[in-house]
Design a protein around this motif. Structure first.
Motif, PDB file in Angstrom:
ATOM      1  N   UNK A  72       0.827  -1.202   0.000  1.00  0.00           N
ATOM      2  CA  UNK A  72       0.000   0.000   0.000  1.00  0.00           C
ATOM      3  C   UNK A  72       0.865   1.257   0.000  1.00  0.00           C
ATOM      4  N   UNK A  73       1.950   1.218   0.791  1.00  0.00           N
ATOM      5  CA  UNK A  73       2.852   2.370   0.837  1.00  0.00           C
ATOM      6  C   UNK A  73       3.528   2.588  -0.502  1.00  0.00           C
ATOM      7  N   UNK A  74       3.939   1.496  -1.165  1.00  0.00           N
ATOM      8  CA  UNK A  74       4.591   1.613  -2.468  1.00  0.00           C
ATOM      9  C   UNK A  74       3.621   2.162  -3.516  1.00  0.00           C
ATOM     10  N   UNK A  75       2.370   1.723  -3.449  1.00  0.00           N
ATOM     11  CA  UNK A  75       1.373   2.213  -4.406  1.00  0.00           C
ATOM     12  C   UNK A  75       1.128   3.708  -4.213  1.00  0.00           C
ATOM     13  N   UNK A  76       1.084   4.147  -2.943  1.00  0.00           N
ATOM     14  CA  UNK A  76       0.886   5.566  -2.665  1.00  0.00           C
ATOM     15  C   UNK A  76       2.095   6.376  -3.124  1.00  0.00           C
ATOM     16  N   UNK A  77       3.307   5.847  -2.888  1.00  0.00           N
ATOM     17  CA  UNK A  77       4.519   6.541  -3.333  1.00  0.00           C
ATOM     18  C   UNK A  77       4.535   6.681  -4.853  1.00  0.00           C
ATOM     19  N   UNK A  78       4.108   5.623  -5.547  1.00  0.00           N
ATOM     20  CA  UNK A  78       4.060   5.677  -7.008  1.00  0.00           C
ATOM     21  C   UNK A  78       3.077   6.741  -7.478  1.00  0.00           C
ATOM     22  N   UNK A  79       1.931   6.827  -6.819  1.00  0.00           N
ATOM     23  CA  UNK A  79       0.942   7.837  -7.201  1.00  0.00           C
ATOM     24  C   UNK A  79       1.490   9.239  -7.011  1.00  0.00           C
ATOM     25  N   UNK A  80       2.135   9.474  -5.873  1.00  0.00           N
ATOM     26  CA  UNK A  80       2.687  10.796  -5.598  1.00  0.00           C
ATOM     27  C   UNK A  80       3.808  11.141  -6.569  1.00  0.00           C
ATOM     28  N   UNK A  81       4.644  10.144  -6.889  1.00  0.00           N
ATOM     29  CA  UNK A  81       5.737  10.379  -7.818  1.00  0.00           C
ATOM     30  C   UNK A  81       5.201  10.754  -9.198  1.00  0.00           C
ATOM     31  N   UNK A  82       4.160  10.063  -9.638  1.00  0.00           N
ATOM     32  CA  UNK A  82       3.575  10.378 -10.940  1.00  0.00           C
ATOM     33  C   UNK A  82       2.943  11.763 -10.939  1.00  0.00           C
ATOM     34  N   UNK A  83       2.314  12.134  -9.797  1.00  0.00           N
ATOM     35  CA  UNK A  83       1.764  13.484  -9.678  1.00  0.00           C
ATOM     36  C   UNK A  83       2.867  14.527  -9.865  1.00  0.00           C
ATOM     37  N   UNK A  84       4.006  14.280  -9.213  1.00  0.00           N
ATOM     38  CA  UNK A  84       5.108  15.233  -9.300  1.00  0.00           C
ATOM     39  C   UNK A  84       5.639  15.303 -10.735  1.00  0.00           C
ATOM     40  N   UNK A  85       5.804  14.138 -11.376  1.00  0.00           N
ATOM     41  CA  UNK A  85       6.307  14.111 -12.747  1.00  0.00           C
ATOM     42  C   UNK A  85       5.339  14.777 -13.709  1.00  0.00           C
ATOM     43  N   UNK A  86       4.066  14.722 -13.399  1.00  0.00           N
ATOM     44  CA  UNK A  86       3.054  15.345 -14.257  1.00  0.00           C
ATOM     45  C   UNK A  86       2.980  16.849 -14.052  1.00  0.00           C
ATOM     46  N   UNK A  87       3.790  17.368 -13.141  1.00  0.00           N
ATOM     47  CA  UNK A  87       3.828  18.801 -12.907  1.00  0.00           C
ATOM     48  C   UNK A  87       2.683  19.326 -12.079  1.00  0.00           C
ATOM     49  N   UNK A  88       2.048  18.449 -11.313  1.00  0.00           N
ATOM     50  CA  UNK A  88       0.917  18.879 -10.497  1.00  0.00           C
ATOM     51  C   UNK A  88       1.353  19.553  -9.206  1.00  0.00           C
ATOM     52  N   UNK A  89       2.678  19.531  -8.937  1.00  0.00           N
ATOM     53  CA  UNK A  89       3.233  20.191  -7.762  1.00  0.00           C
ATOM     54  C   UNK A  89       2.564  19.692  -6.495  1.00  0.00           C
ATOM     55  N   UNK A  90       2.390  18.409  -6.443  1.00  0.00           N
ATOM     56  CA  UNK A  90       1.833  17.775  -5.245  1.00  0.00           C
ATOM     57  C   UNK A  90       2.847  16.773  -4.730  1.00  0.00           C
ATOM     58  N   UNK A  91       2.812  16.527  -3.456  1.00  0.00           N
ATOM     59  CA  UNK A  91       3.715  15.553  -2.867  1.00  0.00           C
ATOM     60  C   UNK A  91       3.481  15.460  -1.378  1.00  0.00           C
ATOM     61  N   UNK A  92       4.120  14.467  -0.789  1.00  0.00           N
ATOM     62  CA  UNK A  92       3.990  14.277   0.657  1.00  0.00           C
ATOM     63  C   UNK A  92       5.251  13.607   1.158  1.00  0.00           C
ATOM     64  N   UNK A  93       5.695  14.035   2.314  1.00  0.00           N
ATOM     65  CA  UNK A  93       6.825  13.391   2.978  1.00  0.00           C
ATOM     66  C   UNK A  93       6.394  13.029   4.394  1.00  0.00           C
ATOM     67  N   UNK A  94       6.647  11.777   4.765  1.00  0.00           N
ATOM     68  CA  UNK A  94       6.348  11.312   6.125  1.00  0.00           C
ATOM     69  C   UNK A  94       7.682  11.052   6.815  1.00  0.00           C
ATOM     70  N   UNK A  95       7.981  11.879   7.806  1.00  0.00           N
ATOM     71  CA  UNK A  95       9.260  11.813   8.502  1.00  0.00           C
ATOM     72  C   UNK A  95       9.026  11.382   9.944  1.00  0.00           C
ATOM     73  N   UNK A  96       9.752  10.339  10.367  1.00  0.00           N
ATOM     74  CA  UNK A  96       9.659   9.880  11.744  1.00  0.00           C
ATOM     75  C   UNK A  96      10.884  10.308  12.528  1.00  0.00           C
ATOM     76  N   UNK A  97      10.683  10.680  13.794  1.00  0.00           N
ATOM     77  CA  UNK A  97      11.810  11.107  14.627  1.00  0.00           C
ATOM     78  C   UNK A  97      11.450  10.982  16.095  1.00  0.00           C
ATOM     79  N   UNK A  98      12.443  10.713  16.957  1.00  0.00           N
ATOM     80  CA  UNK A  98      12.193  10.708  18.401  1.00  0.00           C
ATOM     81  C   UNK A  98      11.865  12.120  18.878  1.00  0.00           C
ATOM     82  N   UNK A  99      11.109  12.246  19.976  1.00  0.00           N
ATOM     83  CA  UNK A  99      10.746  13.581  20.485  1.00  0.00           C
ATOM     84  C   UNK A  99      11.951  14.458  20.776  1.00  0.00           C
ATOM     85  N   UNK A 100      13.073  13.878  21.227  1.00  0.00           N
ATOM     86  CA  UNK A 100      14.242  14.682  21.557  1.00  0.00           C
ATOM     87  C   UNK A 100      14.840  15.362  20.343  1.00  0.00           C
TER      88      UNK A 100
END
Length: 306
Positions: A72-100
């Motif tokens: 599911x994550x790979x399918x979503x990444x592919x969709x976002x990548x295609x959006x970016x390549x199509x020039x739709x200027x859409x994207x998402x980044x999910x960043x994980x980090x400890x509270x510190x």
């Protein structure tokens, strides 16, 4: 196996019941049940069992779950990548980090990224390193900032790039600075009232191990708090706290003292999935993390070569 069937299966497991999963997916319960039944036919074994308290995952379901999440994550990444390549200027980044790190390095990275790429959606997941690595492996985050110490981190399916080595310091209230010397030993620290983190924090476990290895018992003024609360309690003079060096930067209400005999530190790493192409938005985040670390010039923080 169809993606919508995997999505329905994952939702039932995560929400715990068919009812809540159907509501989240905007499906009727009969439709959701048919999708699960079709998926079970495809894999040839039951994946879920209905119980009095909700859906119970079978052994086969537990085996399928991380695979389903990655797909599911790979399918979503592919969709976002295609959006970016199509020039739709859409994207998402999910960043994980400890509270510190969310109150130091990650905050700097996100501020700069938002200024450069205001069209990209940013999602931050705060959790301990072990939980973040699981989420990374299952495709729930694109990048993770992970903490390592002496022990190697189990990171199957992930690449870890060391960024910097950060010393641990003793934070105290600036108004009470004369009470804490510029250098303090672990034995001396054990006699000073401390504000201790929640036991779920890796930082708390590391300091507890350090005291135990010296046969010391810390004097705890208050414990169980999260990062923001710990820093506020210290600023009010309730006690001192062992924190990463970067946390004290730009906080005029706090001062830091070097912890010596022994010195304690941690390594900050950037992690991402092996063999998986990052989206353009996530790749820009990765490069910005490296760029930010290269600009870092702080006492107690040593940059590590990539």
């Amino acid at each position: 196996m169809r993606l919508e069937h995997l999505r329905s299966f994952e939702a039932v497991v995560r929400r715990g019941t068919f009812t809540r999963a159907a509501q989240e997916l905007f499906l009727t319960q009969p439709s959701l049940s048919r999708q699960i039944a079709t998926l079970e036919t495809d894999v040839g074994t039951p994946l879920l069992e209905r119980g009095h308290r909700g859906a119970v995952v079978t052994e086969a379901g537990r085996a399928l779950l991380p695979i389903a999440r990655r797909m599911l994550a790979d399918a979503e990444s592919a969709r976002l990548e295609l959006d970016e390549l199509a020039g739709l200027r859409r994207g998402r980044v999910r960043l994980g980090a400890p509270p510190t790190l969310c109150v130091s390095l990650v905050a700097d990275v996100l501020a700069e990224y938002s200024a450069r790429h205001p069209e990209v959606e940013l999602q931050v997941v705060e959790a301990g390193t072990l939980a973040l690595m699981r989420q990374l492996q299952e495709g729930e985050v694109d990048l993770a900032v992970a903490i390592t110490r002496e022990d190697a981190l189990e990171a199957e399916g992930a690449e870890l790039v060391p960024l910097l080595r950060e010393g641990l310091v003793v934070a105290s209230a600036a108004a009470r600075a004369p009470l804490v010397p510029e250098e303090i030993t672990l034995a001396e620290l054990a006699e000073v009232p401390q504000v201790a983190f929640n036991r779920s924090y890796d930082l708390r476990a590391a300091t507890d191990r350090a005291f135990a290895s010296r046969g010391l018992r810390a004097a705890i003024a208050v414990e169980g708090a999260e990062m923001d609360a710990v820093l506020r309690f210290v600023e009010r003079g309730i006690g001192v706290a062992v924190v990463p060096a970067m946390v004290v930067v730009d906080r005029p209400g706090l001062r830091s003292s070097r912890l010596v005999d022994p010195e304690l530190d941690r390594t900050v790493n950037l992690a991402y999935r092996s063999g998986v192409q990052l989206s353009a938005a996530a790749e820009a985040m990765r490069e910005l993390v490296f760029e930010t670390v290269l600009r870092t010039e702080l006492p107690g923080v040593l940059r590590l070569d990539r």
